[in-house]
Motif scaffolding. Structure first.
Motif, short mmCIF file in Angstrom:
data_model
loop_
_atom_site.label_atom_id
_atom_site.label_comp_id
_atom_site.label_asym_id
_atom_site.label_seq_id
_atom_site.Cartn_x
_atom_site.Cartn_y
_atom_site.Cartn_z
N TYR A 76 85.36 42.20 46.04
CA TYR A 76 84.71 41.28 45.10
C TYR A 76 84.79 41.80 43.67
O TYR A 76 84.73 43.01 43.44
CB TYR A 76 83.23 41.10 45.46
CG TYR A 76 83.01 40.18 46.61
CD1 TYR A 76 83.15 38.80 46.46
CD2 TYR A 76 82.67 40.66 47.86
CE1 TYR A 76 82.95 37.94 47.52
CE2 TYR A 76 82.46 39.81 48.93
CZ TYR A 76 82.60 38.44 48.75
OH TYR A 76 82.40 37.59 49.80
N HIS A 111 78.33 39.25 37.22
CA HIS A 111 76.88 39.16 37.39
C HIS A 111 76.41 40.21 38.38
O HIS A 111 76.51 40.01 39.59
CB HIS A 111 76.48 37.77 37.89
CG HIS A 111 77.05 36.67 37.07
ND1 HIS A 111 76.57 36.35 35.82
CD2 HIS A 111 78.08 35.83 37.30
CE1 HIS A 111 77.28 35.35 35.32
NE2 HIS A 111 78.21 35.02 36.18
N ASP A 112 75.90 41.31 37.88
CA ASP A 112 75.37 42.35 38.75
C ASP A 112 73.85 42.18 38.82
O ASP A 112 73.09 42.90 38.21
CB ASP A 112 75.74 43.74 38.22
CG ASP A 112 75.32 44.84 39.19
OD1 ASP A 112 75.11 44.55 40.38
OD2 ASP A 112 75.18 45.99 38.73
N ASP A 139 86.43 36.55 43.12
CA ASP A 139 85.30 36.41 42.21
C ASP A 139 84.11 35.89 43.01
O ASP A 139 84.25 35.03 43.88
CB ASP A 139 85.66 35.42 41.10
CG ASP A 139 84.63 35.38 39.98
OD1 ASP A 139 83.66 36.16 39.99
OD2 ASP A 139 84.81 34.55 39.07
N VAL A 140 82.93 36.41 42.73
CA VAL A 140 81.73 35.97 43.44
C VAL A 140 81.34 34.56 43.01
O VAL A 140 81.08 33.69 43.84
CB VAL A 140 80.56 36.95 43.19
CG1 VAL A 140 79.27 36.41 43.79
CG2 VAL A 140 80.88 38.33 43.74
N SER A 141 81.32 34.32 41.71
CA SER A 141 80.87 33.03 41.17
C SER A 141 82.07 32.16 40.85
O SER A 141 82.78 32.41 39.88
CB SER A 141 80.05 33.25 39.90
OG SER A 141 78.92 34.03 40.19
N THR A 172 82.86 40.70 39.94
CA THR A 172 81.78 39.86 39.45
C THR A 172 81.36 40.25 38.04
O THR A 172 81.41 41.42 37.67
CB THR A 172 80.54 39.93 40.39
OG1 THR A 172 79.55 39.03 39.91
CG2 THR A 172 79.98 41.34 40.48
N THR A 214 83.05 46.23 45.75
CA THR A 214 82.67 45.30 44.69
C THR A 214 82.88 46.00 43.35
O THR A 214 82.50 47.15 43.19
CB THR A 214 81.19 44.88 44.82
OG1 THR A 214 80.98 44.29 46.10
CG2 THR A 214 80.81 43.88 43.74
N ASP A 262 90.01 33.60 41.23
CA ASP A 262 89.10 33.70 40.08
C ASP A 262 89.29 32.46 39.22
O ASP A 262 90.41 32.02 39.01
CB ASP A 262 89.41 34.97 39.28
CG ASP A 262 88.28 35.37 38.35
OD1 ASP A 262 87.92 34.56 37.46
OD2 ASP A 262 87.77 36.49 38.51
N THR A 301 73.33 38.11 43.44
CA THR A 301 74.75 38.39 43.69
C THR A 301 74.89 39.49 44.72
O THR A 301 75.69 39.38 45.66
CB THR A 301 75.46 38.77 42.37
OG1 THR A 301 75.33 37.69 41.46
CG2 THR A 301 76.92 39.08 42.61
N SER A 337 81.53 29.22 46.59
CA SER A 337 81.42 30.55 45.97
C SER A 337 82.36 31.53 46.69
O SER A 337 82.89 31.23 47.77
CB SER A 337 79.99 31.06 46.08
OG SER A 337 79.68 31.38 47.44
#
Length: 154
Positions: free
Chosen positions: A88, A92-93, A62-64, A90, A109, A16, A97, A69
């Motif tokens: 995962y 940002h849902d 972390d996704v982002s 995140t 997730t 992350d 994503t 990525s």
């Protein structure tokens, strides 16, 4: 990177870019008896990955991330043949994503802020599966034994 081995032999690999999230997840892992290694980016993880022959536990990813990525790192890990479970996280849902995660074999997730009890439950389930899988492999590779009549069996 931060590394801590424990008696359980399971490690959470936290990837992350937010240092506060990395610290919090590593502290959480240690509080319940797991080891923790943290990485600020996918590139940092790839530069110093855990040994592939070790049953490590799971990756909290972390996704982002800046650079590669989370899903791109996930694909690279699979391409290298490492079958570690990935969870995962995140902030940002959104549809983009969700689509990126759908293209992976993620175990779960979690949206930030993370529901700690649910995360720990999921990690426990994954570690139980890893333990059962390891036990099965060990028992299958135990080799030749003797039955009660003293005859050799495979």
């Amino acid at each position: 990177m931060n590394d801590e081995e424990t008696g359980r032999g399971r490690t959470l690999f936290v990837v992350d870019d937010d240092p506060a999230i990395r610290r919090a997840l590593a502290r959480l892992a240690r509080a319940v008896g797991y080891g923790a290694e943290t990485f600020g980016s996918a590139e940092e993880f790839l530069a110093d990955p855990p040994p592939m022959d070790r049953q490590p536990g799971c990756i909290l990813l972390d996704v982002s991330l800046p650079g590669l990525s989370g899903p791109e790192l996930h694909h690279q890990i699979r391409h290298k043949g490492w079958d570690v479970p990935v969870i995962y996280v995140t902030a940002h849902d959104d549809e983009m994503t969700r689509n990126a995660i759908a293209d992976t074999d993620a175990a779960a997730t979690f949206a930030k802020p993370i529901e700690v009890a649910a995360l720990l439950d999921m990690i426990g389930v994954l570690f139980e599966r890893l333990d059962r899988s390891s036990e099965k492999v060990r028992s299958e590779s135990a080799g030749v034994g003797l039955d009660l009549d003293g005859e050799t069996q495979q």
